[in-house]
Motif scaffolding. Structure first.
Motif, PDB file in Angstrom:
ATOM      1  N   UNK A   1       1.062   6.980   8.896  1.00 40.02           N
ATOM      2  CA  UNK A   1       1.090   5.789   8.054  1.00 40.02           C
ATOM      3  C   UNK A   1      -0.331   5.444   7.667  1.00 40.02           C
TER       4      UNK A   1
ATOM      5  N   UNK B   1       0.324  12.064   4.462  1.00 36.34           N
ATOM      6  CA  UNK B   1       0.231  10.601   4.501  1.00 36.34           C
ATOM      7  C   UNK B   1       1.525   9.976   4.024  1.00 36.34           C
ATOM      8  N   UNK B   2       1.942   8.926   4.715  1.00 32.06           N
ATOM      9  CA  UNK B   2       3.092   8.158   4.254  1.00 32.06           C
ATOM     10  C   UNK B   2       2.647   7.261   3.106  1.00 32.06           C
ATOM     11  N   UNK B   3       3.441   6.868   2.162  1.00 31.14           N
ATOM     12  CA  UNK B   3       4.867   7.225   2.072  1.00 31.14           C
ATOM     13  C   UNK B   3       5.052   8.709   1.727  1.00 31.14           C
ATOM     14  N   UNK B   4       5.953   9.367   2.440  1.00 31.23           N
ATOM     15  CA  UNK B   4       6.092  10.814   2.273  1.00 31.23           C
ATOM     16  C   UNK B   4       6.889  11.141   1.007  1.00 31.23           C
TER      17      UNK B   4
ATOM     18  N   UNK C   1       9.661  13.179  -0.112  1.00 30.46           N
ATOM     19  CA  UNK C   1      10.768  13.889   0.554  1.00 30.46           C
ATOM     20  C   UNK C   1      10.977  15.296   0.005  1.00 30.46           C
ATOM     21  N   UNK C   2      10.798  15.436  -1.319  1.00 29.19           N
ATOM     22  CA  UNK C   2      10.979  16.767  -1.903  1.00 29.19           C
ATOM     23  C   UNK C   2       9.998  17.777  -1.324  1.00 29.19           C
TER      24      UNK C   2
ATOM     25  N   UNK D   1      -2.195  -1.094   6.087  1.00 28.93           N
ATOM     26  CA  UNK D   1      -1.719   0.205   5.611  1.00 28.93           C
ATOM     27  C   UNK D   1      -0.602   0.751   6.474  1.00 28.93           C
ATOM     28  N   UNK D   2      -0.820   0.647   7.772  1.00 33.81           N
ATOM     29  CA  UNK D   2       0.188   1.162   8.696  1.00 33.81           C
ATOM     30  C   UNK D   2       1.506   0.408   8.509  1.00 33.81           C
TER      31      UNK D   2
ATOM     32  N   UNK E   1       2.954   1.386   4.851  1.00 34.33           N
ATOM     33  CA  UNK E   1       3.370   2.753   4.552  1.00 34.33           C
ATOM     34  C   UNK E   1       4.690   3.158   5.216  1.00 34.33           C
ATOM     35  N   UNK E   2       4.945   2.651   6.418  1.00 37.32           N
ATOM     36  CA  UNK E   2       6.229   2.961   7.038  1.00 37.32           C
ATOM     37  C   UNK E   2       7.400   2.377   6.259  1.00 37.32           C
TER      38      UNK E   2
ATOM     39  N   UNK F   1       7.403   1.651   3.189  1.00 44.83           N
ATOM     40  CA  UNK F   1       7.445   2.353   1.908  1.00 44.83           C
ATOM     41  C   UNK F   1       8.228   3.658   2.034  1.00 44.83           C
ATOM     42  N   UNK F   2       7.974   4.356   3.155  1.00 41.34           N
ATOM     43  CA  UNK F   2       8.703   5.600   3.402  1.00 41.34           C
ATOM     44  C   UNK F   2      10.207   5.315   3.472  1.00 41.34           C
TER      45      UNK F   2
ATOM     46  N   UNK G   1      11.505   4.619   0.083  1.00 39.98           N
ATOM     47  CA  UNK G   1      11.629   5.886  -0.655  1.00 39.98           C
ATOM     48  C   UNK G   1      12.873   6.637  -0.203  1.00 39.98           C
TER      49      UNK G   1
ATOM     50  N   UNK H   1      16.434   7.550  -2.350  1.00 36.86           N
ATOM     51  CA  UNK H   1      17.091   8.859  -2.471  1.00 36.86           C
ATOM     52  C   UNK H   1      18.568   8.764  -2.052  1.00 36.86           C
TER      53      UNK H   1
ATOM     54  N   UNK I   1       6.519   2.898  -5.719  1.00 35.16           N
ATOM     55  CA  UNK I   1       6.250   3.199  -4.306  1.00 35.16           C
ATOM     56  C   UNK I   1       4.973   4.021  -4.184  1.00 35.16           C
TER      57      UNK I   1
ATOM     58  N   UNK J   1       1.372   3.110  -2.376  1.00 36.84           N
ATOM     59  CA  UNK J   1       0.776   4.056  -1.429  1.00 36.84           C
ATOM     60  C   UNK J   1      -0.658   4.372  -1.811  1.00 36.84           C
TER      61      UNK J   1
END
Lengths: 119, 491
Positions: free
Chosen positions: A84, A103-106, A108-109, B270-271, B274-275, B277-278, B281, B285, B314, B318
């Motif tokens: 993160x 690095x996140x955000x990952x 996925x593709x 950030x930490x 970003x989580x 955000x993941x 994301x 999907x 997103x 990031x």
């Protein structure tokens, strides 16, 4: 894809769940763990081909988990570290044996493309 | 040992140069008086002796003949008168005539003090009578001369001479001392008390020295005072520069501490961002997969559009977080690292792009004759801070304009890699051009700016062996960063 075994380690349960869903959608066998310590136990039993692990986790963090896995005898897995936000550099991670540092955000593709590469 | 050393280091006691001068002048004048007195004594003594000898010669040449005549004639009265006449000559105290057998025939003495007889010189003259070219010995004439009076006279003379000479030299000495005091020691004293009393030793500024003199010419003291004053000015200037430097360093420390705490905060934020955000994301999907089952084929296009916008947002979040991390780290001890021109610009754009967009500022990065892939060996965070700082200044200057724009132009010249930050502002006024890179100079209202941004930028550029300057040829505001070409790595 049935033959590819994926281990996902992250303390964020929703991320675990979503990653599992993604990898299963392309037909992988997926196991998950919530921290490095649990991850190591699952790893030894499951013997995955590819490991996705977060870095900031309780008990055993991603770096320690990576080191422990690489110290085990036998085939080394394709190891991908995700973060993160941390001050670890890509070189440090690769020196320990990781194949990628993401690095996140990952994306996925991109993760799926890595799995396909291992298969 | 320590005590001895301490004693050895102790400065000798103070003795004014006035006092020393007085002692030496007195000593010297006493010596001179003594020597001149001794010399004058010697001359007088020789003279007196000469006179005495001349007297005796006179006795011999003039009186002796008539005395011999009188003795030959046995003229008592003549002899008596002759001797009396001789006794009147000073220094002669006794006269005797001895007959040819050595017996005393005549004797005449002057009544004198007892001590006069202690310094007696006896001179004997033979009494020879010439008759028909025959010499007849009549006896001996004895003259007793006393040196006592001579010595007495000499002593008086010497004493007078010594005293008068002494008084004279003493007076001259004091006059000399006063003149010397007026022209020299007075100023020496002033200088000494200036040094001791006021300025040396503490941290405050040094004071210039002022001599109290009104002369139409300059002498050594003026030169000394002027040199000292120039030195003082130099030291004071350096002292001020040092003070400024200290303040500047303190501000830099404060600035980098602030940046470090922002960096730490950015790291935490950030930490935390970003989580989720993941997760978003991931859900996006999942939503896509669910939608595929529920939405009729023909309407999926609309859905994908929405999903793409979501994904790009997103990504943008990031990137902003990454840019924030990359540019807000404590850069004080940053090492040079390899980074591409594109990445550097990317970080900068991620941080400032949103601000430009919200203010309707058109922002463009133009790579003129370089590729974004050009690898640079720089302190990435610091150079990023320079760019962000310039871009922030631009926004401040042009925010109220109607069609504001900011362009970053990157090109290589024969010697430099040049990054210009140009904006639609009307340039920097002439009268502040020299000042903008100085610490604490700001055109922003009090509280809006610290005035250290450009001075820090200048320091960072200097650190990279580069320069920062104003492009005076431009009609708009244009700040140019020039790096030596060596920072670009050979592809």
């Amino acid at each position: 894809m049935k033959s590819v075994k994926v281990l996902v380690v992250d303390d964020e349960l929703e991320i675990l769940e979503l990653l599992k869903e993604e990898f299963e959608s392309i037909g992988c066998q997926v196991r998950s763990a919530a921290d490095g310590e649990e991850g190591l136990v699952v790893y030894q039993e499951f013997k995955p081909n590819i490991v996705f692990s977060d870095i900031n986790m309780p008990k055993k963090n991603g770096m320690e988990f990576l080191e422990a896995v690489m110290a085990l005898p036998g085939d080394k897995p394709y190891f991908v570290l995700m973060s993160g936000f941390c001050d670890v550099t890509e070189e440090e991670v690769k020196k320990l044996g990781a194949a990628h540092f993401i690095h996140k955000p990952v994306d996925f593709d991109f993760l799926l493309s890595l799995v396909k590469k291992v298969a | 040992m320590k005590v001895e050393r301490a004693r050895a280091n102790k400065p000798a006691p103070f003795k004014s140069v006035n006092k020393t001068l007085l002692v030496y002048i007195l000593l010297a004048s006493t010596c001179i008086t003594t020597i001149s007195t001794a010399f004058s004594f010697y001359i007088d003594f020789t003279n007196e002796k000469e006179i005495q000898n001349q007297t005796l010669e006179q006795v011999k040449s003039s009186s002796l003949k008539s005395l011999t005549e009188a003795v030959w004639n046995v003229d008592q009265a003549q002899i008596e008168s002759n001797l009396q006449g001789l006794l009147d000559v000073h220094d002669i105290i006794a006269l005797k005539i001895l007959d040819e057998k050595g017996k005393e025939a005549f004797s005449k003495e002057k009544a004198v003090e007892g001590s006069a007889r202690d310094y007696v010189l006896v001179k004997k003259f033979p009494l020879v009578y010439e008759r028909n070219s025959k010499s007849i010995n009549l006896g001996t004439f004895i003259v007793s001369v006393s040196n006592y009076y001579l010595y007495q006279r000499l002593t008086r003379k010497v004493l007078f001479f010594f005293v008068s000479q002494g008084v004279k030299t003493l007076i001259i000495s004091f006059i000399m001392l006063s003149i010397f005091g007026f022209f020299v020691t007075r100023h020496l004293n002033a200088m000494a008390s200036h040094f001791v009393g006021s300025t040396l030793g503490d941290d405050s500024e040094l004071q210039e020295i002022q001599l109290s003199r009104k002369l139409s010419y300059r002498d050594e003291f003026d030169i000394l005072a002027d040199s000292y004053n120039r030195l003082v000015q130099k030291v004071n200037t350096q002292y001020e520069a040092q003070q400024d430097e200290i303040v500047r360093k303190e501000n830099l420390v404060e600035h980098s501490a602030r940046m470090a705490s922002i960096g730490e905060m950015a790291s935490n934020v950030g930490h935390e961002i970003n989580n989720p955000l993941t997760i978003i994301a991931g859900y996006s999907r999942r939503l896509g997969r669910v939608a595929e089952k529920m939405i009729p084929q023909g309407e999926m296009e609309e859905f994908h559009k929405v999903q793409e916008s979501m994904d790009s947002s997103i990504n943008r979040i990031g990137k902003i977080v990454t840019g924030l991390r990359n540019l807000s780290r404590d850069s004080t001890d940053e090492e040079t690292s390899e980074t591409s021109l594109g990445t550097l610009m990317h970080d900068v754009e991620a941080l400032i792009g949103e601000k430009f967009k919200s203010m309707n500022i058109r922002f463009e990065i133009k790579y003129k004759n370089v590729s974004p892939d050009l690898m640079l060996k720089i302190k990435r965070v610091q150079v990023g801070q320079v760019l962000i700082n310039l871009l922030n200044n631009s926004t401040y200057a042009i925010e109220s304009q109607e069609n504001p724009w900011v362009h970053i132009e990157i090109e290589t010249t024969d010697e430099h890699l040049q990054i210009s930050v140009n904006d639609s502002g009307l340039g920097i006024p002439d009268h502040i051009r020299d000042k903008i890179f100085e610490p604490f100079f700001s055109t922003k209202p009090v509280g809006a700016g610290t005035g250290i941004g450009l001075s820090i930028s200048k320091r960072i550029m200097t650190d990279h062996l580069g320069t920062i300057g104003i492009n005076e040829a431009s009609h708009n505001t244009s700040i140019v960063l020039r790096f030596p070409l060596e920072i670009a790595l050979a592809a």
